[in-house]
Scaffold this motif. Structure first.
Motif, PDB file in Angstrom:
ATOM      1  N   GLY A 150       0.827  -1.193   0.000  1.00 58.94           N
ATOM      2  CA  GLY A 150       0.000   0.000   0.000  1.00 58.94           C
ATOM      3  C   GLY A 150       0.865   1.247   0.000  1.00 58.94           C
ATOM      4  N   THR A 151       0.343   2.335  -0.519  1.00 59.17           N
ATOM      5  CA  THR A 151       1.148   3.549  -0.671  1.00 59.17           C
ATOM      6  C   THR A 151       1.574   4.144   0.675  1.00 59.17           C
ATOM      7  OG1 THR A 151      -0.871   4.889  -0.844  1.00 59.17           O
ATOM      8  CG2 THR A 151       0.110   4.106  -2.899  1.00 59.17           C
ATOM      9  N   GLU A 152       0.708   4.069   1.687  1.00 57.72           N
ATOM     10  CA  GLU A 152       1.064   4.646   2.988  1.00 57.72           C
ATOM     11  C   GLU A 152       2.236   3.896   3.611  1.00 57.72           C
ATOM     12  OE1 GLU A 152      -0.852   5.465   7.437  1.00 57.72           O
ATOM     13  OE2 GLU A 152      -2.062   4.523   5.880  1.00 57.72           O
ATOM     14  N   GLN A 153       2.161   2.566   3.602  1.00 56.40           N
ATOM     15  CA  GLN A 153       3.244   1.791   4.202  1.00 56.40           C
ATOM     16  C   GLN A 153       4.527   1.906   3.376  1.00 56.40           C
ATOM     17  OE1 GLN A 153       4.047  -2.677   6.088  1.00 56.40           O
ATOM     18  NE2 GLN A 153       2.362  -2.374   4.692  1.00 56.40           N
ATOM     19  N   GLU A 154       4.399   1.922   2.053  1.00 54.11           N
ATOM     20  CA  GLU A 154       5.579   2.120   1.206  1.00 54.11           C
ATOM     21  C   GLU A 154       6.280   3.430   1.561  1.00 54.11           C
ATOM     22  OE1 GLU A 154       5.396   1.901  -3.005  1.00 54.11           O
ATOM     23  OE2 GLU A 154       4.427  -0.066  -3.035  1.00 54.11           O
ATOM     24  N   TRP A 169       6.028   5.174   4.356  1.00 54.44           N
ATOM     25  CA  TRP A 169       6.579   5.070   5.718  1.00 54.44           C
ATOM     26  C   TRP A 169       7.905   4.328   5.696  1.00 54.44           C
ATOM     27  CZ3 TRP A 169       7.349   0.243   8.027  1.00 54.44           C
ATOM     28  CH2 TRP A 169       7.903   0.291   9.311  1.00 54.44           C
ATOM     29  N   LEU A 170       7.962   3.204   4.988  1.00 52.56           N
ATOM     30  CA  LEU A 170       9.165   2.388   4.998  1.00 52.56           C
ATOM     31  C   LEU A 170      10.331   3.113   4.328  1.00 52.56           C
ATOM     32  CD1 LEU A 170      10.459  -0.273   5.751  1.00 52.56           C
ATOM     33  CD2 LEU A 170       9.489  -1.293   3.675  1.00 52.56           C
ATOM     34  N   GLY A 171      10.056   3.813   3.223  1.00 51.66           N
ATOM     35  CA  GLY A 171      11.114   4.580   2.576  1.00 51.66           C
ATOM     36  C   GLY A 171      11.680   5.654   3.477  1.00 51.66           C
ATOM     37  N   HIS A 172      10.789   6.399   4.154  1.00 57.70           N
ATOM     38  CA  HIS A 172      11.243   7.441   5.093  1.00 57.70           C
ATOM     39  C   HIS A 172      11.993   6.814   6.267  1.00 57.70           C
ATOM     40  CE1 HIS A 172       9.500  11.094   3.427  1.00 57.70           C
ATOM     41  NE2 HIS A 172       8.391  10.422   3.155  1.00 57.70           N
ATOM     42  N   ALA A 173      11.488   5.682   6.767  1.00 61.92           N
ATOM     43  CA  ALA A 173      12.104   5.048   7.927  1.00 61.92           C
ATOM     44  C   ALA A 173      13.494   4.508   7.597  1.00 61.92           C
ATOM     45  CB  ALA A 173      11.208   3.925   8.439  1.00 61.92           C
ATOM     46  N   LEU A 174      13.683   4.004   6.382  1.00 63.02           N
ATOM     47  CA  LEU A 174      15.014   3.564   5.969  1.00 63.02           C
ATOM     48  C   LEU A 174      15.998   4.726   5.978  1.00 63.02           C
ATOM     49  CD1 LEU A 174      14.101   1.197   2.986  1.00 63.02           C
ATOM     50  CD2 LEU A 174      15.163   0.497   5.135  1.00 63.02           C
ATOM     51  N   LEU A 215      13.296  -1.474  -3.516  1.00 58.42           N
ATOM     52  CA  LEU A 215      14.748  -1.586  -3.633  1.00 58.42           C
ATOM     53  C   LEU A 215      15.378  -0.248  -4.011  1.00 58.42           C
ATOM     54  CD1 LEU A 215      15.104  -5.087  -5.328  1.00 58.42           C
ATOM     55  CD2 LEU A 215      15.451  -4.478  -2.923  1.00 58.42           C
ATOM     56  N   LYS A 216      14.711   0.534  -4.847  1.00 51.81           N
ATOM     57  CA  LYS A 216      15.225   1.865  -5.171  1.00 51.81           C
ATOM     58  C   LYS A 216      15.246   2.764  -3.938  1.00 51.81           C
ATOM     59  CE  LYS A 216      13.947   1.986 -10.084  1.00 51.81           C
ATOM     60  NZ  LYS A 216      13.065   2.622 -11.114  1.00 51.81           N
ATOM     61  N   SER A 217      14.234   2.634  -3.088  1.00 56.12           N
ATOM     62  CA  SER A 217      14.218   3.459  -1.867  1.00 56.12           C
ATOM     63  C   SER A 217      15.364   3.069  -0.945  1.00 56.12           C
ATOM     64  CB  SER A 217      12.875   3.311  -1.147  1.00 56.12           C
ATOM     65  OG  SER A 217      12.736   2.039  -0.538  1.00 56.12           O
ATOM     66  N   ALA A 218      15.699   1.771  -0.889  1.00 60.83           N
ATOM     67  CA  ALA A 218      16.830   1.331  -0.070  1.00 60.83           C
ATOM     68  C   ALA A 218      18.139   1.849  -0.651  1.00 60.83           C
ATOM     69  CB  ALA A 218      16.841  -0.190   0.020  1.00 60.83           C
ATOM     70  N   GLN A 219      18.276   1.794  -1.977  1.00 59.63           N
ATOM     71  CA  GLN A 219      19.486   2.320  -2.608  1.00 59.63           C
ATOM     72  C   GLN A 219      19.620   3.823  -2.388  1.00 59.63           C
ATOM     73  OE1 GLN A 219      18.683   0.905  -6.595  1.00 59.63           O
ATOM     74  NE2 GLN A 219      20.238  -0.702  -6.453  1.00 59.63           N
ATOM     75  N   ALA A 220      18.526   4.552  -2.547  1.00 58.09           N
ATOM     76  CA  ALA A 220      18.567   6.004  -2.374  1.00 58.09           C
ATOM     77  C   ALA A 220      18.928   6.389  -0.941  1.00 58.09           C
ATOM     78  CB  ALA A 220      17.223   6.615  -2.766  1.00 58.09           C
ATOM     79  N   ALA A 221      18.502   5.556   0.016  1.00 57.96           N
ATOM     80  CA  ALA A 221      18.797   5.841   1.421  1.00 57.96           C
ATOM     81  C   ALA A 221      20.239   5.497   1.783  1.00 57.96           C
ATOM     82  CB  ALA A 221      17.841   5.058   2.317  1.00 57.96           C
ATOM     83  N   GLY A 222      20.918   4.717   0.934  1.00 54.88           N
ATOM     84  CA  GLY A 222      22.251   4.239   1.288  1.00 54.88           C
ATOM     85  C   GLY A 222      22.200   3.157   2.343  1.00 54.88           C
TER      86      GLY A 222
END
Length: 539
Positions: A334-338, A340-345, A418-425
């Motif tokens: 879902g968009t909300e959890q996605e 949240w997870l990107g910001h939290a990473l 995976l892109k959000s994880a890469q962007a977060a380093g």
């Protein structure tokens, strides 16, 4: 008749020669007993908080107030925190109390006190550390099907002093009726859970939880250390999603009603909070993320059966591969959890946490089915299992994932994560269950490393060995050769994973139990994978 290309149709055909020593009477008796019926549990730890769980049924059956006490010593000479809650039949007499004002990285003893002064069994738990943490151990479980054998993985892990936290990634129990998903010769030593019918209504789900929670190894696991738990599908019904489930058959129940019953029983019987996802900082070492990828937001699962029956199956599959499968609106989280997870990473990385550890229910690594798989299936395998393999091979030749129930069926959502994880380093470690088999993947996105996935084998549920007659080493070699992201796998043994985190290295053991048809803690390490911080690939 619609052909269901369901991975579990491949797994349902396993056979074992089994005896019969009935235990369901004991399970039912515990579920209906008075007093503290199912020991104690703790979960969702923080550095200064802990959620405590028990179940207390008074002789009256009505509302009562139950108190929690927590102490640094087993004699409870000094109570350092506690709480109280009124419970009753509206919550199946379960009690969940979050205690506060604890010290980080500290072992505590806890117990519950009934109105008549009686005590529950004494539990032990440990808060999460703060500051610099040199080492942290996590045991990871999934897929615990009682009829297939003993929960030896729980018993083995419970004896280990090097583990600080349990994580359960789903399929804590199974919904099927007696005989519905079990060895052909009957349950191991009569380990049939209650009720004998499929769990559909709230009373069914409650009784099934009570039956599973009567298992002594599972009780001891819960009693000794805290657990983080998330749902996969069998806590409700096989291949569940927001709008439907494969195993919610016409006439059984309205899916929204059944889903609500499953969620209510899960929240009653598990040491979990009301929040569907969350993050947990392990000192300055790691952030562990609990997610929800099944009942709340997951899009419907595409079916290949109708495509294979079309006049031009190959053309239909190619159109599906290039069209519906790539739809960016299809989502696991879902968009909300996605979001949240990107910001939290990013927050975790900025805070200096060395590792970002994300738990999902299903596998993220890319999987294709080798053409040799057509020769693996036993001649007497169920027709659905044979059809599953044939379809998987045909789809894989066209670049379609072998399993559309996992992240392979949601490629756009996978890429976003995976892109959000890469962007977060991020130094990303993905933990998954569901498949019953053991896997180690290097996860990539856009030609660059994105993280590593450790996918766990089951506690008892059967893997490829149930339907295949080929040497498991031959199967593993073909799977690794066919799938570039896959670095190792084991498709024939049961157990759990043990992840050890240090500031510079993450090491994951796949612990293999010697057997699940007898109660024993004999085990060995089947494989170890190591990741060095900063690389996002296995050594």
């Amino acid at each position: 008749m619609t052909l269901r290309l369901d991975r579990r149709s491949l797994l349902l055909t396993g056979t074992l020669g089994l005896g019969a020593l009935a235990i369901p009477g004991f399970a039912l008796a515990q579920a209906l007993a008075r007093g503290f019926t199912h020991s104690v549990a703790s979960g969702e730890p923080g550095p200064d908080t802990m959620l405590l769980w028990t179940r207390y049924v008074p002789a009256s059956g009505g509302p009562v107030k139950v108190k929690a006490e927590i102490s640094r010593t087993a004699d409870f000479a000094k109570i350092v925190s506690g709480g109280e809650q009124i419970t009753g039949p509206w919550r199946d007499h379960t009690v969940k109390i979050t205690v506060e004002n604890l010290e980080p990285g500290t072992r505590y003893f806890y117990r519950f006190v009934a109105p008549d002064g009686s005590f529950s069994p004494t539990g032990q738990t440990r808060t999460l550390p703060s500051g610099n943490t040199a080492r942290f151990g996590i045991a990871i479980f999934s897929c615990s099907n009682m009829p297939y054998g003993y929960f030896n993985a729980y018993g083995h892990a419970a004896t280990r002093p090097d583990i600080d936290l349990w994580v359960h990634l789903g399929d804590y129990l199974y919904e099927y009726a007696k005989g519905g998903y079990a060895p052909a010769g009957g349950a191991v030593d009569g380990r049939w859970p209650e009720p004998a019918t499929e769990m559909i209504h709230l009373a069914d789900y409650r009784l099934r939880y009570g039956s599973y929670r009567s298992d002594p190894d599972l009780q001891e696991l819960h009693r000794l250390k805290p657990m983080l738990i998330q749902m996969d599908d069998h806590e409700s019904a096989n291949n569940s999603r927001e709008m439907s489930a494969q195993n919610n058959q016409p006439g059984e129940a309205d899916w929204n009603d059944r889903k609500a019953a499953a969620l209510q029983a899960f929240k009653e019987w598990m040491p979990v909070s009301e929040t569907p996802w969350g993050s947990y900082d392990i000192g300055g070492l790691a952030t562990l993320f609990r997610t929800e990828s099944r009942l709340l937001y997951r899009s419907d699962e595409p079916e290949l059966g109708p495509l294979l029956k079309s006049a031009d199956a190959q053309k239909a599959l190619i159109a599906f591969r290039d069209g519906e499968l790539q739809d960016p609106a299809r989502t696991m989280l879902g968009t909300e959890q996605e979001a949240w997870l990107g910001h939290a990473l990013r927050k975790s990385v900025r805070a200096g946490q060395k590792w970002q550890v994300v738990g999902f229910g299903t596998i993220m690594g890319k999987q294709r089915m080798p053409e040799q798989a057509l020769d693996w299936i036993k001649p007497d395998a169920l027709p659905n299992a044979q059809a599953y393999v044939r379809a998987g091979v045909m789809a894989s030749k066209l670049g379609i994932p072998a399993d559309l129930d996992n992240w392979g069926g949601f490629p756009a959502a996978r890429a976003r994560f995976l892109k959000s994880a890469q962007a977060a380093g991020a130094n990303l470690l993905v933990l998954c269950g569901d498949s019953h088999n053991a896997w180690a993947f290097d996860l990539g996105q856009d030609g660059k490393p994105a993280g590593v996935e450790f996918a766990g084998h089951s506690v008892t549920s059967p893997g490829y060995e149930g339907s295949t007659g080929t040497d498991p080493k031959v199967i593993a070699a073909a799977l690794v050769a066919t799938n570039p992201e896959l670095k190792w796998c084991d498709t024939s043994r049961r157990g759990y994973m043990a992840l050890t985190l240090t500031p510079e290295k993450a090491s994951n053991d796949w612990v293999m139990m010697d057997t699940i048809t007898q109660r024993t803690t004999r085990a060995s390490v089947g494989h170890t994978a190591v990741v060095t911080r900063g690389r996002n690939v296995m050594a």
